[in-house]
Design a protein around this motif. Structure first.
Motif, short mmCIF file in Angstrom:
data_model
loop_
_atom_site.label_atom_id
_atom_site.label_comp_id
_atom_site.label_asym_id
_atom_site.label_seq_id
_atom_site.Cartn_x
_atom_site.Cartn_y
_atom_site.Cartn_z
N PHE A 53 0.82 -1.21 0.00
CA PHE A 53 0.00 0.00 0.00
C PHE A 53 0.85 1.26 0.00
O PHE A 53 0.51 2.25 -0.64
CB PHE A 53 -0.96 -0.01 1.19
CG PHE A 53 -2.23 -0.73 0.89
CD1 PHE A 53 -3.31 -0.06 0.35
CD2 PHE A 53 -2.34 -2.08 1.13
CE1 PHE A 53 -4.48 -0.73 0.06
CE2 PHE A 53 -3.51 -2.76 0.84
CZ PHE A 53 -4.58 -2.08 0.31
N LEU A 54 1.95 1.24 0.71
CA LEU A 54 2.84 2.40 0.73
C LEU A 54 3.44 2.68 -0.65
O LEU A 54 3.39 3.81 -1.13
CB LEU A 54 3.95 2.18 1.76
CG LEU A 54 4.90 3.34 1.99
CD1 LEU A 54 4.14 4.51 2.60
CD2 LEU A 54 6.03 2.91 2.90
N VAL A 55 3.96 1.65 -1.30
CA VAL A 55 4.55 1.83 -2.63
C VAL A 55 3.49 2.28 -3.64
O VAL A 55 3.71 3.21 -4.42
CB VAL A 55 5.23 0.52 -3.10
CG1 VAL A 55 5.57 0.57 -4.57
CG2 VAL A 55 6.48 0.25 -2.29
N SER A 56 2.34 1.65 -3.60
CA SER A 56 1.28 1.99 -4.55
C SER A 56 0.76 3.41 -4.32
O SER A 56 0.56 4.16 -5.28
CB SER A 56 0.13 0.98 -4.44
OG SER A 56 -0.86 1.26 -5.37
N SER A 57 0.54 3.79 -3.07
CA SER A 57 0.02 5.14 -2.82
C SER A 57 1.05 6.21 -3.13
O SER A 57 0.71 7.28 -3.63
CB SER A 57 -0.47 5.26 -1.37
OG SER A 57 0.58 5.04 -0.47
N GLU A 61 0.46 9.10 -5.86
CA GLU A 61 0.65 10.50 -5.47
C GLU A 61 1.69 11.17 -6.36
O GLU A 61 1.55 12.34 -6.73
CB GLU A 61 1.06 10.58 -4.01
CG GLU A 61 0.94 11.94 -3.41
CD GLU A 61 -0.49 12.44 -3.38
OE1 GLU A 61 -0.70 13.60 -3.81
OE2 GLU A 61 -1.39 11.71 -2.95
N TYR A 62 2.74 10.45 -6.73
CA TYR A 62 3.76 10.98 -7.63
C TYR A 62 3.15 11.34 -8.99
O TYR A 62 3.44 12.40 -9.54
CB TYR A 62 4.88 9.95 -7.78
CG TYR A 62 5.95 10.35 -8.75
CD1 TYR A 62 6.84 11.36 -8.44
CD2 TYR A 62 6.07 9.71 -9.98
CE1 TYR A 62 7.82 11.74 -9.34
CE2 TYR A 62 7.05 10.07 -10.88
CZ TYR A 62 7.92 11.10 -10.56
OH TYR A 62 8.88 11.46 -11.46
N MET A 63 2.29 10.48 -9.50
CA MET A 63 1.65 10.76 -10.79
C MET A 63 0.75 11.99 -10.71
O MET A 63 0.68 12.79 -11.64
CB MET A 63 0.85 9.55 -11.28
CG MET A 63 1.71 8.32 -11.54
SD MET A 63 3.15 8.63 -12.57
CE MET A 63 2.40 8.89 -14.14
N LEU A 64 0.06 12.16 -9.59
CA LEU A 64 -0.77 13.36 -9.42
C LEU A 64 0.09 14.61 -9.25
O LEU A 64 -0.30 15.68 -9.71
CB LEU A 64 -1.71 13.18 -8.23
CG LEU A 64 -2.87 12.22 -8.50
CD1 LEU A 64 -3.63 11.94 -7.22
CD2 LEU A 64 -3.80 12.77 -9.56
N PHE A 70 1.71 20.22 -8.14
CA PHE A 70 1.80 20.48 -6.71
C PHE A 70 1.55 19.18 -5.96
O PHE A 70 0.99 18.24 -6.48
CB PHE A 70 0.83 21.58 -6.24
CG PHE A 70 -0.63 21.26 -6.45
CD1 PHE A 70 -1.34 20.46 -5.56
CD2 PHE A 70 -1.32 21.79 -7.53
CE1 PHE A 70 -2.68 20.18 -5.74
CE2 PHE A 70 -2.66 21.53 -7.72
CZ PHE A 70 -3.34 20.72 -6.82
N PHE A 71 2.00 19.17 -4.70
CA PHE A 71 1.82 18.01 -3.84
C PHE A 71 0.65 18.27 -2.90
O PHE A 71 0.60 19.27 -2.20
CB PHE A 71 3.09 17.77 -3.02
CG PHE A 71 2.96 16.68 -2.00
CD1 PHE A 71 2.97 15.35 -2.38
CD2 PHE A 71 2.83 16.98 -0.65
CE1 PHE A 71 2.86 14.35 -1.45
CE2 PHE A 71 2.73 15.99 0.28
CZ PHE A 71 2.74 14.67 -0.11
N PHE A 72 -0.30 17.36 -2.91
CA PHE A 72 -1.44 17.43 -2.01
C PHE A 72 -1.79 15.99 -1.62
O PHE A 72 -2.26 15.22 -2.45
CB PHE A 72 -2.63 18.11 -2.70
CG PHE A 72 -3.76 18.41 -1.77
CD1 PHE A 72 -3.63 19.39 -0.80
CD2 PHE A 72 -4.94 17.72 -1.85
CE1 PHE A 72 -4.66 19.66 0.06
CE2 PHE A 72 -5.98 17.99 -0.99
CZ PHE A 72 -5.85 18.97 -0.04
N PRO A 73 -1.54 15.60 -0.40
CA PRO A 73 -1.56 14.17 -0.04
C PRO A 73 -2.93 13.56 0.20
O PRO A 73 -3.08 12.69 1.04
CB PRO A 73 -0.72 14.15 1.24
CG PRO A 73 -0.95 15.47 1.86
CD PRO A 73 -1.07 16.43 0.71
#
Length: 154
Positions: A53-57, A61-64, A70-73
């Motif tokens: 789950f950590l790697v996938s999320s 998030e990187y693709m978004l 911008f980074f928005f978690p």
């Protein structure tokens, strides 16, 4: 085969295995299985699942981040934390109509939350620009940090 009938799922555990067979197989082979065989899974049974789950999320998030600049978690929190919790909730083997209804309610509300959160962040980034471009302005959510935006109810 790219996907199975994920729309008939009654739990998130089944959904994550059927929504994208290629991604599931890659995560299972290179993350889960390797973590299990390295000895981490034998000591802590949930650790390989946490790593998946950590790697996938993080990848989502990187693709978004690339797409929106911008980074928005929001996806990191909803998918990485709540998605992990939902895997262990519900019956994994039996397909029930109640489970399918709860699955779809969670999918629709989660999608709505993500769309609303990213829309608010885009609105804040448009209406509360920063003067200097820095790494800090990339990572700090502007809908929380900006005091200039006031929502007025008319």
């Amino acid at each position: 085969m790219f996907y199975k009938d994920w729309w008939n799922c009654s739990s998130f555990a089944v959904y994550y295995k059927t929504w994208n067979i290629l991604v599931h197989d890659w995560l299972y082979t290179y993350i889960f299985k390797d973590a299990w065989e390295s000895g981490l899974g034998r000591k802590f049974k949930a650790l390989p699942t946490i790593l998946v789950f950590l790697v996938s999320s993080i990848f989502h998030e990187y693709m978004l981040c690339i797409s929106f600049h911008f980074f928005f978690p929001a996806v990191l929190v909803l998918f990485g934390i709540f998605g992990f919790v939902f895997v262990f909730i519900g019956n994994r083997k039996k397909t029930t109509p109640v489970g399918n209804v709860l699955f779809w309610m969670a999918m629709m509300s989660g999608t709505g939350i993500i769309v609303a959160a990213y829309s608010m962040e885009v609105y804040a980034r448009i209406n509360c620009p920063v003067m200097e471009k820095s790494l800090r302005s990339f990572f700090i959510p502007r809908n929380i940090a900006c005091n200039a935006i006031r929502f007025q109810w008319n």
